[in-house]
Design a protein around this motif. Structure first.
Motif, PDB file in Angstrom:
ATOM      1  N   VAL A 188       0.898  -1.052   0.052  1.00 10.78           N
ATOM      2  CA  VAL A 188       0.046  -0.134  -0.007  1.00 10.78           C
ATOM      3  C   VAL A 188       0.859   1.050   0.572  1.00 10.78           C
ATOM      4  N   ILE A 189       0.309   1.867  -0.837  1.00  9.39           N
ATOM      5  CA  ILE A 189       1.520   3.404  -0.470  1.00  9.39           C
ATOM      6  C   ILE A 189       0.675   4.733  -0.702  1.00  9.39           C
ATOM      7  N   GLU A 190       0.869   5.740   0.738  1.00  6.70           N
ATOM      8  CA  GLU A 190       0.823   6.444   0.370  1.00  6.70           C
ATOM      9  C   GLU A 190       0.771   8.011   0.175  1.00  6.70           C
ATOM     10  N   VAL A 191      -0.155   8.669   0.265  1.00  6.04           N
ATOM     11  CA  VAL A 191       0.071  10.322  -0.210  1.00  6.04           C
ATOM     12  C   VAL A 191      -0.743  10.470   0.287  1.00  6.04           C
ATOM     13  N   ARG A 192      -0.496  12.135   1.121  1.00  9.01           N
ATOM     14  CA  ARG A 192      -1.194  12.124   2.009  1.00  9.01           C
ATOM     15  C   ARG A 192      -1.243  14.463   0.970  1.00  9.01           C
ATOM     16  N   PHE A 193      -2.441  14.216   1.513  1.00 12.35           N
ATOM     17  CA  PHE A 193      -2.992  15.658   0.411  1.00 12.35           C
ATOM     18  C   PHE A 193      -4.029  16.279   0.963  1.00 12.35           C
ATOM     19  N   ASP A 194      -4.073  17.960   0.957  1.00 14.32           N
ATOM     20  CA  ASP A 194      -5.057  18.396   1.421  1.00 14.32           C
ATOM     21  C   ASP A 194      -6.491  18.777   0.694  1.00 14.32           C
ATOM     22  N   LEU A 195      -7.162  18.420   0.959  1.00  8.81           N
ATOM     23  CA  LEU A 195      -7.807  18.223  -0.389  1.00  8.81           C
ATOM     24  C   LEU A 195      -9.732  19.548   0.460  1.00  8.81           C
ATOM     25  N   ASP A 196      -9.242  20.930  -0.239  1.00  6.87           N
ATOM     26  CA  ASP A 196      -9.746  21.560   0.486  1.00  6.87           C
ATOM     27  C   ASP A 196      -9.475  22.178   1.389  1.00  6.87           C
TER      28      ASP A 196
END
Length: 427
Positions: free
Chosen positions: A250-258
């Motif tokens: 499992v590869i994870e990417v942190r993201f700020d979604l609005d």
């Protein structure tokens, strides 16, 4: 008498300004030993070492006991942010007999002990310091500003009123009570319970706002899951190839979604295989997808969905640049439909965030659950004509203790050390 503590309150390294704080009963007396005088409120002063050699010119602020963050007398030095200046000043403070270095979170702990903050506000402050997105900032600020403490105080007052009404009937058991208190008691309890249930049910969502929602991208091998993740991340976070089964973990990417923190999960392609390592990846993919808050299913026309589609999950056609479809389709390779997909995810998560109350930690949820349980017993007993007022009052006291634990009045010593260890030195 408590020690007087000091610490650098700003980050290490070069900066325009570095802030050093002294807090405690000897803050002013100690400060007078390394500057000509301490201003009554604020002013520029020379900071000297033990031999009277100039170390820096600082803007000095003085806060009186009861009007400072810690509730103690505070002297704050705003120094030039040179590492050499900061090191020299801290060395002088460390040699002073009336001062000692602060421990992690000690300034905030003193604020708690001196009644400047309640325990929920301390937790809100910790989350505010760690906030990375706008949603996290807003949620933490609500708790830090005292909303949970105010809500708990309102519950407490109503439950104490209900308890007092019941105890009045006990005290005057042999006399004629002017009116039947049980309807008012029942109304108070039901009102508090309804509010507590709402907060209890919102804790899990609040935790996700603080820690981040997880969105799993799932589907068969080679449908473009890794390509979509890379498109969202704006970089090559996952390896892509034409070889099926490339993604094993499992590869994870942190993201700020609005303003909402989201971790996107790229999972192994779901299929049966004779490759033992690949099947371990498939099992992990199913486990993580099952615990994720939301799943995005990428499907080709003949693909079989191997997981249950839950409420809120999103199903889209994969490789929209290659497949003609009247359904909503996306392509991580060209970017087709990706913005619309992110908007769909954001809309779903915003709807969930709207259910958030003020309580936001597992500790809060447990306390609320205990309080609700006590109120449920009290409500059942009130409905019984033979229910004894003294037993009902004791159930209410159980609920009151649970409410008190929310803000640190009782039963919280075992959590204090863990909380304050999360703070940096100087806060």
């Amino acid at each position: 008498m408590m020690d007087t503590i000091f610490a650098l309150a700003t980050a290490q390294g070069r900066a325009g300004v570095a802030v050093v704080r002294l807090s405690g009963p000897n803050a002013v007396q100690a400060a007078q030993d390394f500057m000509s005088d301490v201003p009554q409120s604020r002013g520029v002063r020379q900071v000297l070492d033990n031999d009277g050699v100039l170390l820096d010119e600082a803007f000095v602020l003085r806060f009186t006991a009861g009007a400072s963050f810690t509730g103690e007398e505070i002297v704050e030095l705003q120094l030039h942010g040179s590492p050499a200046v900061v090191a020299a000043v801290l060395r002088v403070l460390g040699d002073h007999p009336l001062l000692r270095p602060a421990e992690a979170g000690e300034f905030t702990r003193r604020a708690l002990e001196n009644g400047r903050l309640d325990l929920a506000q301390v937790e809100g402050l910790a989350d505010l310091i760690d906030a990375e997105t706008e949603g996290q900032r807003k949620q933490a600020l609500r708790v830090f500003s005292g909303e949970l403490g105010n809500r708990a105080e309102d519950w407490r007052k109503k439950l104490i009123r209900a308890t007092a009404l019941l105890e009045a009937t006990i005290d005057f058991a042999d006399e004629e009570v002017p009116y039947d208190t049980r309807p008012e008691v029942s109304e108070l309890i039901v009102d508090v319970r309804k509010s507590m249930v709402r907060e209890h049910d919102g804790v899990r969502i609040a935790e996700r706002v603080r820690d981040g929602f997880e969105v799993a991208i799932v589907g068969a091998p080679n449908v473009g899951k890794s390509t979509l993740l890379n498109r969202i991340a704006g970089r090559d976070a996952a390896i892509t190839s034409e070889i099926a089964g490339t993604t094993r973990d499992v590869i994870e990417v942190r993201f700020d979604l609005d303003g909402i923190p989201v971790t996107f999960l790229d999972t192994a392609g779901l299929r049966d295989s004779d490759d033992t390592v690949e099947m371990i990846g498939v099992a992990r993919a199913k486990d993580r997808a099952g615990t994720a808050d939301l799943r995005v299913y990428l499907l080709m026309p003949d693909d079989d969905i191997q997981l249950d589609i839950l409420l809120g999950d999103i199903v889209v056609r994969a490789k929209g640049d290659q497949v003609d479809s009247s359904d909503f389709a996306i392509s991580g390779k060209t970017g087709m439909g990706v913005d619309q997909l992110l908007e769909m995810i954001g809309t779903e998560l915003r709807q969930r965030v709207a259910l958030v109350g003020i309580a936001m930690r597992e500790r809060h949820r447990i306390a609320l659950k205990q309080g609700i349980a006590g109120l449920d017993v009290a409500i059942d007993s009130l409905a019984d004509p033979l229910g004894m007022s003294d037993l009902i009052a004791e159930d209410l006291r159980t609920a009151i203790r649970a409410v008190d634990s929310l803000v640190g009045r009782v039963d919280v010593e075992h959590v204090l050390d863990e909380i304050f260890l999360s703070f940096c030195i100087g806060k």
